[in-house]
Design a protein around this motif. Structure first.
Motif, PDB file in Angstrom:
ATOM      1  N   ASN A  23     -11.212   0.446  -9.309  1.00 25.45           N
ATOM      2  CA  ASN A  23     -12.033   2.587  -8.498  1.00 25.45           C
ATOM      3  C   ASN A  23     -13.437   3.134  -9.057  1.00 25.45           C
ATOM      4  O   ASN A  23     -13.281   3.085 -10.259  1.00 25.45           O
ATOM      5  N   ASN A  66      -1.893  -0.122  -1.420  1.00 26.30           N
ATOM      6  CA  ASN A  66      -1.927  -0.979  -0.412  1.00 26.30           C
ATOM      7  C   ASN A  66      -1.347  -2.587  -0.660  1.00 26.30           C
ATOM      8  O   ASN A  66      -0.842  -3.536  -0.561  1.00 26.30           O
ATOM      9  N   ALA A  67      -2.401  -2.536  -2.044  1.00 22.29           N
ATOM     10  CA  ALA A  67      -3.643  -3.999  -2.622  1.00 22.29           C
ATOM     11  C   ALA A  67      -1.975  -4.654  -3.193  1.00 22.29           C
ATOM     12  O   ALA A  67      -1.805  -5.519  -2.984  1.00 22.29           O
ATOM     13  N   GLU A  68      -1.315  -4.205  -3.796  1.00 21.14           N
ATOM     14  CA  GLU A  68       0.287  -4.436  -4.777  1.00 21.14           C
ATOM     15  C   GLU A  68       1.287  -4.553  -3.722  1.00 21.14           C
ATOM     16  O   GLU A  68       2.234  -5.747  -3.760  1.00 21.14           O
ATOM     17  N   ALA A  89     -14.049   0.426   0.452  1.00 26.37           N
ATOM     18  CA  ALA A  89     -13.302  -0.725   0.710  1.00 26.37           C
ATOM     19  C   ALA A  89     -11.652   0.888   1.185  1.00 26.37           C
ATOM     20  O   ALA A  89     -11.068   0.420   2.099  1.00 26.37           O
ATOM     21  N   LEU A 149      -5.083   2.807  -2.073  1.00 29.00           N
ATOM     22  CA  LEU A 149      -6.137   0.902  -1.489  1.00 29.00           C
ATOM     23  C   LEU A 149      -4.819   0.379  -3.230  1.00 29.00           C
ATOM     24  O   LEU A 149      -4.579  -0.659  -2.884  1.00 29.00           O
ATOM     25  N   ARG A 150      -4.822   0.848  -3.339  1.00 28.69           N
ATOM     26  CA  ARG A 150      -3.834  -0.249  -4.910  1.00 28.69           C
ATOM     27  C   ARG A 150      -2.849  -0.055  -4.485  1.00 28.69           C
ATOM     28  O   ARG A 150      -2.120  -1.339  -5.176  1.00 28.69           O
ATOM     29  N   ALA A 201     -11.490  -4.808  -3.949  1.00 33.21           N
ATOM     30  CA  ALA A 201     -12.378  -4.037  -2.805  1.00 33.21           C
ATOM     31  C   ALA A 201     -12.617  -3.151  -4.448  1.00 33.21           C
ATOM     32  O   ALA A 201     -11.775  -1.777  -4.353  1.00 33.21           O
ATOM     33  N   GLY A 235      -7.763   0.123   2.476  1.00 35.08           N
ATOM     34  CA  GLY A 235      -8.110  -1.018   2.535  1.00 35.08           C
ATOM     35  C   GLY A 235      -7.427  -2.234   3.165  1.00 35.08           C
ATOM     36  O   GLY A 235      -6.670  -2.753   3.022  1.00 35.08           O
ATOM     37  N   GLU A 246     -13.564   0.801  -4.317  1.00 35.69           N
ATOM     38  CA  GLU A 246     -13.212   2.265  -4.116  1.00 35.69           C
ATOM     39  C   GLU A 246     -13.458   3.346  -5.036  1.00 35.69           C
ATOM     40  O   GLU A 246     -12.456   3.715  -6.134  1.00 35.69           O
ATOM     41  N   PHE A 295      -8.410   6.134  -3.845  1.00 39.19           N
ATOM     42  CA  PHE A 295      -7.675   4.554  -4.506  1.00 39.19           C
ATOM     43  C   PHE A 295      -6.297   4.205  -5.432  1.00 39.19           C
ATOM     44  O   PHE A 295      -6.459   3.134  -5.244  1.00 39.19           O
ATOM     45  N   ALA A 301      -7.432  -3.847  -6.365  1.00 41.89           N
ATOM     46  CA  ALA A 301      -8.469  -2.612  -5.871  1.00 41.89           C
ATOM     47  C   ALA A 301      -9.140  -2.436  -7.241  1.00 41.89           C
ATOM     48  O   ALA A 301      -8.445  -2.431  -8.446  1.00 41.89           O
TER      49      ALA A 301
END
Length: 265
Positions: free
Chosen positions: A95, A82-84, A48, A79-80, A68, A51, A70, A76, A93
């Motif tokens: 890991n 952006n996910a939140e 991902a 990514l986390r 996702a 993300g 990563e 990561f 997300a």
């Protein structure tokens, strides 16, 4: 971690601004040849990165869930975030990377171009000209919000390629099978499985149990065509009922061994 604005003004977290814009450009490339996302879908995004694909999915539909994968810790963390920000409670997300068995492995992390990070550096190490050609192709086929790249002389591609791959760091990361994640989260369906994990795509696919394949409706996978891998993965997909398959190369990657496979039932 920094932020950047994508072409439509969406502000996301990232590590490298140009790379985030390029990742957004690639989203459109995945959504072809019957590959769609609809409201209520479950999406697995293997490889991902930060993300962007998941951000676009949850932006478009309020009831989509994205899982996702990563493995690289620094990527990561973005990514986390952006996910939140974009899909808390439905954008998960994870890991770890995907493989044919649970465990750990060493990844090459490239701080100057995090999206290139891989557990299989031999893809480019064994053929340095291929990566230079990929850079050249990206320069010639830059997305709308990065047209300045077209003005760079292609003779600089080798220099850019060396810079992007400089500063490599070795990091040990966790690996999980896709089926183990299906079991953990009690997944009953995967409407779209997207795999873009820099050379680990075959191992990721081999980590899907026979009984879980029936849950998967659509697949888009970037394949590094080493030792007839495109043909082998195509046969695997057909064997599990994903018989409508299209093989395609991105314009920017015509001089590489990279293909996209689009598969639907």
């Amino acid at each position: 971690m920094i932020t950047t604005k994508l072409i439509d003004g969406t502000e996301i977290f990232c590590l490298r601004k140009p790379e985030a814009k390029m990742l957004d450009h690639h989203v459109e490339g995945y959504m072809q040849h019957g590959i769609t996302i609809n409201d209520g879908d479950v999406v697995f995004d293997v490889g991902a990165n930060i993300g962007v694909f998941g951000v676009r999915a949850v932006q478009k539909f309020k009831n989509v869930k994205v899982f996702a994968f990563e493995p690289i810790p620094e990527i990561f963390s973005v990514l986390r975030s952006n996910a939140e920000k974009f899909g808390k409670g439905r954008f998960f997300a994870l890991n770890y990377g995907a493989s044919n068995e649970n465990g750990t492995t060493s990844f090459s992390y490239f701080p100057n171009t995090p999206a290139l990070s891989t557990a299989h550096p031999e893809m480019w190490d064994d053929n340095p000209d291929a990566f230079e050609n990929a850079v050249k192709g990206s320069m010639k086929n830059a997305p709308a919000d990065m047209q300045w790249m077209k003005w760079l002389p292609t003779s600089l591609a080798g220099l850019v390629a060396r810079f992007l791959r400089s500063g490599k760091q070795m990091i040990t990361c966790e690996l999980r099978t896709i089926s183990s994640v299906i079991e953990e989260y009690k997944i009953e369906k995967i409407d779209l499985l997207k795999i873009d994990c820099e050379g680990a795509e075959l191992a990721a696919i081999k980590g899907i149990k026979d009984e879980d394949w029936k849950k998967i409706n659509k697949v888009v996978v970037e394949v590094h065509d080493m030792e007839n891998r495109v043909e082998f993965i195509s046969d695997l997909l057909r064997e599990h009922g994903l018989t409508k398959i299209v093989k395609e190369k991105e314009k920017a990657l015509e001089e590489t061994a990279l293909y996209n496979l689009y598969a639907t039932r």
